[in-house]
Design an enzyme around this catalytic site. Structure first.
Site, PDB file in Angstrom:
ATOM      1  CB  SER A 141      34.937  30.498  43.531  1.00 52.23           C
ATOM      2  OG  SER A 141      35.690  29.316  43.399  1.00 52.23           O
TER       3      SER A 141
ATOM      4  CB  SER B  21      34.775  40.049  36.746  1.00 56.21           C
ATOM      5  OG  SER B  21      33.819  39.141  36.237  1.00 56.21           O
TER       6      SER B  21
END
Length: 252
Positions: free
Chosen positions: A128, A200
């Site tokens: 992130s 992912s």
């Protein structure tokens, strides 16, 4: 429930409480049959000869995946014409039953020729704050400027709709990736350049998505950005929450 022309269907063993009733498309020559669960595997073979559509149903027992005809190891149902040609095959796929793959005359190569491009999936993964969404949108804009049709599947955006029922638990993360992989596959099959942008974190999930496409049509891009840089950006405030112990069991 099975629709099979005007013929009647029988389960093995014969149902005691099964009932035939005219369904809404009766004008088209269909009759619905509801029968109780059959403990033995059965296959329905529709053969030419009777019914308004020229097909006649017959029931063949399929025990332990074996039968004299009309059934394979998956309990599939064959539908044949009088000349022996197969019309379709009803299969059991996961939790779904009576699933028919309908082949269309307009195929992937035709769509790619129309769009003058090759459909594929560009899978951008990383932490992130590593810039996945920014890169995805920039790439989409650059390709658009070159006359290429693209679509971005952003992890957060998909969770607003298709995957809104999923959490960030390990099993839900896997399902999140699986669904996006299947959608990305459809875009690629449509001839579109699909750019998937999501964390992912698990290799096995990404590899499963790669396996959905032909070799060379899945391009994985890893955003190799140091954790310190991602945390300094912290555009969503996830790192701050994680450090404060307010986020449990989440891979950011």
């Amino acid at each position: 429930m099975i629709a099979a022309g005007r013929g009647s269907l029988a389960c093995c063993p014969p149902p005691e409480s099964g009932s035939l009733s005219a369904s809404s498309p009766a004008a088209l020559g269909f009759t619905s049959l509801s029968v109780p669960s059959c403990k033995r595997k059965c296959s329905v073979v529709l053969r030419a000869g009777a019914g308004s559509n020229g097909l006649e149903p017959s029931r063949t027992p399929c025990i332990n995946g074996k039968s004299d005809g009309g059934c394979d190891s998956n309990g599939d149902v064959s539908v044949n014409r009088s000349d022996g040609t197969n019309l379709r095959q009803i299969t059991m796929n996961g939790k779904s039953t009576n699933v028919v793959w309908h082949k269309c005359s307009v195929e992937k190569v035709d769509r790619q020729e129309l769009l003058q491009q090759r459909g594929c999936v560009i899978w951008i993964t990383g932490l992130s704050g590593s810039g996945k969404s920014t890169l995805a949108c920039a790439l989409s804009r650059a390709l658009h400027a070159r006359g290429k049709l693209t679509y971005v599947l952003d992890g957060d955006n998909v969770r607003h709709g298709l995957n809104r029922d999923l959490s960030f638990k390990t099993e839900d993360r896997a399902e999140n990736i699986r669904r996006i992989g299947e959608v990305a596959k459809l875009f690629a099959d449509a001839g579109v350049i699909c750019i998937a942008s999501l964390i992912s974190p698990y290799r096995k999930d990404r590899d499963a998505c790669r396996g959905l496409l032909p070799k060379g049509e899945f391009v994985e891009v890893f955003m190799d950005v140091p954790l310190q840089v991602c945390e300094a950006r912290d555009s969503k405030g996830l790192y701050k929450l994680a450090r404060a112990g307010k986020i449990k069991g989440i891979v950011i």
